[in-house]
Design an enzyme around this catalytic site. Structure first.
Site, short mmCIF file in Angstrom:
data_model
loop_
_atom_site.label_atom_id
_atom_site.label_comp_id
_atom_site.label_asym_id
_atom_site.label_seq_id
_atom_site.Cartn_x
_atom_site.Cartn_y
_atom_site.Cartn_z
N SER A 56 1.03 -1.61 -0.20
CA SER A 56 -0.07 0.01 0.34
C SER A 56 1.01 0.96 0.19
O SER A 56 0.61 2.39 -0.32
CB SER A 56 -1.11 -0.14 1.83
OG SER A 56 -1.76 -1.04 1.22
N GLY B 162 -4.35 -2.46 -1.14
CA GLY B 162 -3.78 -1.66 -1.83
C GLY B 162 -3.19 0.05 -2.72
O GLY B 162 -3.66 0.66 -1.80
N GLY C 134 -2.62 3.40 -4.49
CA GLY C 134 -2.70 3.90 -5.62
C GLY C 134 -4.65 4.77 -5.29
O GLY C 134 -4.75 4.58 -4.49
N CYS D 108 -9.57 -1.67 3.55
CA CYS D 108 -7.94 -0.10 2.55
C CYS D 108 -9.27 -0.31 1.80
O CYS D 108 -9.88 0.46 0.91
CB CYS D 108 -6.99 -0.66 3.10
SG CYS D 108 -5.89 1.25 2.99
N PHE E 40 -6.78 7.70 0.29
CA PHE E 40 -8.23 8.17 0.58
C PHE E 40 -9.29 7.58 1.13
O PHE E 40 -8.95 6.24 1.93
CB PHE E 40 -8.51 7.00 -1.18
CG PHE E 40 -7.74 8.02 -3.06
CD1 PHE E 40 -7.93 8.77 -3.67
CD2 PHE E 40 -6.36 6.97 -2.82
CE1 PHE E 40 -7.95 9.34 -4.39
CE2 PHE E 40 -5.30 8.12 -3.24
CZ PHE E 40 -5.87 8.63 -4.55
N HIS F 31 -7.03 -1.39 9.05
CA HIS F 31 -6.06 -2.79 9.03
C HIS F 31 -6.35 -3.81 10.34
O HIS F 31 -5.58 -3.02 11.16
CB HIS F 31 -4.44 -2.42 8.67
CG HIS F 31 -4.77 -2.58 7.36
ND1 HIS F 31 -4.23 -3.11 6.36
CD2 HIS F 31 -3.92 -1.16 6.75
CE1 HIS F 31 -4.23 -2.05 4.75
NE2 HIS F 31 -4.45 -0.77 5.48
N GLU G 233 -5.49 -6.91 10.82
CA GLU G 233 -4.78 -7.68 10.66
C GLU G 233 -3.20 -7.14 11.31
O GLU G 233 -2.54 -7.60 11.78
CB GLU G 233 -4.16 -8.79 9.74
CG GLU G 233 -3.33 -7.50 8.80
CD GLU G 233 -3.91 -6.33 8.12
OE1 GLU G 233 -3.60 -4.88 7.63
OE2 GLU G 233 -5.09 -5.98 7.88
#
Length: 414
Positions: free
Chosen positions: A51, A278, A280, A307, A352, A391, A393
């Site tokens: 990410s 991820g 972008g 995410c 974002f 997140h 995890e």
């Protein structure tokens, strides 16, 4: 012309600001977006998180690198952040799990570091003006052509409108059945009745950190693959510990590339679909991801996103995503669960966000950030699909949010 100074490293922003310091890691030049991360630990996981592709990370905690590196604390085979900025010089490691030093690891993997920077001032600048495009450079002779570096930073298009999932996704489909890490045992291995297939390398990156996992293996249990729930995880830049949590919750996980078609996915006869994190702009990745997600939603089978996966699910149901002023990155973000008011301490890494006002009538908001009130989760009321912006995890709570993996597998068991 190159300007010689005693500084061996430099950060040059697109507005012409030059911040000098002491370079470490690899020599060279790299361009990216500068963001800050507030975590006190986990710098190796951060640097290898896909990410963070195309980003330069300013760590707000001053002592980065003091516990060294090891072959276990990685989220991908290679680092994806292009560089990092720290306050204090990287010292020799002092931790019983260390297999090497952070400086040497950065150099081995072609990543540039800059030390001796007032990271507090840089963080305040990002908070006020937003994350800038910049160039980070390291030369032992300290000769930098600042004008050339400024031009490079200005010419870089930035993250908005850029699809970065394709550069970091896996090149092939593979099976994952490694479980969670436990003290004295390392990562859990599959039970004797299951076949272990290790993940292949990603499409880009530098050298891997070699080394065997210490300790003895720990069996996941008596489940066979047929008893586990078949999950397809779409890799938009996923973190390995997400896969481990899915396995630990009872999933039989198959990972497919970001560009996998709906037919490719259904060929595995999955019972659930996971949308990974991820890098972008989600709108750019959504051009090919959203049609696949919409077809999956039509099946009525369970879906879980984290995410970027959260943002893509939002786009798939008609919501909008927007670039945040500074983003959320760190391991201490409080998130309120609206169903019962419980506060989860979460780890975040995103620039974002899903616009709450754009969510459709069949989407119910489930989580909100207590820092700025932004959306951090929603679920669909007419099918089994939910997602979160943070997140779970990463376990900063440490287990405040692990119920999400159990919920996903439980939905498949219904």
């Amino acid at each position: 012309m190159p300007e010689a100074t005693t500084a061996t490293g430099i950060l040059v922003l697109a507005d012409g600001t030059a911040i000098r310091g002491r370079g470490f890691g690899a020599e060279g030049v790299a361009v990216g977006e500068v963001c800050f991360n507030t975590a006190m630990t986990g710098y190796q996981e951060v640097m290898t998180d896909p990410s963070y592709a195309a980003q330069i990370i300013a760590f707000t905690f001053p002592h980065i690198g003091n516990v060294g590196v090891n072959p276990e604390d990685i989220e991908a085979t290679n680092p994806h952040a292009v560089g990092c900025i720290v306050r204090e010089d990287v010292t020799a490691p002092s931790n019983w799990r260390a297999a090497g030093g952070f400086d040497a690891w950065m150099k081995l993997n072609g990543r540039i570091g800059l030390a001796g920077v007032d990271t507090r001032a840089l963080t305040r600048r990002i908070r006020e003006l937003g994350p800038p495009n910049a160039v980070i450079a390291h030369r032992k002779d300290g000769a930098f052509d600042v004008d050339e570096l400024v031009a490079l930073a200005r010419d870089w298009p930035g993250l908005e409108g850029t699809d970065l999932a394709k550069p970091v996704t896996t090149l092939q489909t593979y099976q994952w059945d490694e479980g969670l890490w436990r003290l004295g045992s390392g990562y859990a291995s599959p039970s004797a009745s299951e076949v272990l297939l290790r993940a292949p390398a990603r499409s880009t990156g530098s050298a891997d950190l070699a080394g065997a996992r210490p300790g003895t293996s720990l069996a996941l249990g008596e489940e066979t693959s047929s008893q586990r729930k078949r999950v397809i995880a779409i890799d938009y830049g996923l973190k390995r510990n997400i896969l481990r949590n899915l396995v630990d919750a009872g999933a039989d996980v198959t990972v497919v590339p970001a560009t996998a078609s709906f037919d490719d996915i259904m060929a595995h006869e999955p019972q659930g679909l996971f949308l990974s994190n991820g890098p972008g702009d989600p709108a750019a990745t959504g051009e090919y991801a959203v049609p696949v997600i919409r077809k999956w939603l039509d099946t009525g089978k369970p879906l879980f996103g984290i995410c970027l996966g959260h943002q893509l699910l939002g786009l798939a149901v008609g919501a909008r995503t927007t670039k945040m002023h500074q983003g959320h990155r760190g391991a201490n973000h409080p998130v309120k669960r609206l169903s019962d008011g419980r506060v989860e301490i979460t780890s975040m890494n995103h620039g974002f966000a899903v616009e709450r006002e754009s969510l459709p009538a069949n989407a119910r908001e489930t989580h909100v950030s207590l820092f700025d009130g932004s959306n951090c989760g929603f679920e669909l009321t007419d099918t089994s699909a939910f997602s979160v912006q943070y997140h779970p995890e990463a376990s900063p709570g440490p287990q405040d949010s692990h119920y999400l993996f159990e919920r996903f597998v439980g939905e498949m068991a219904k």
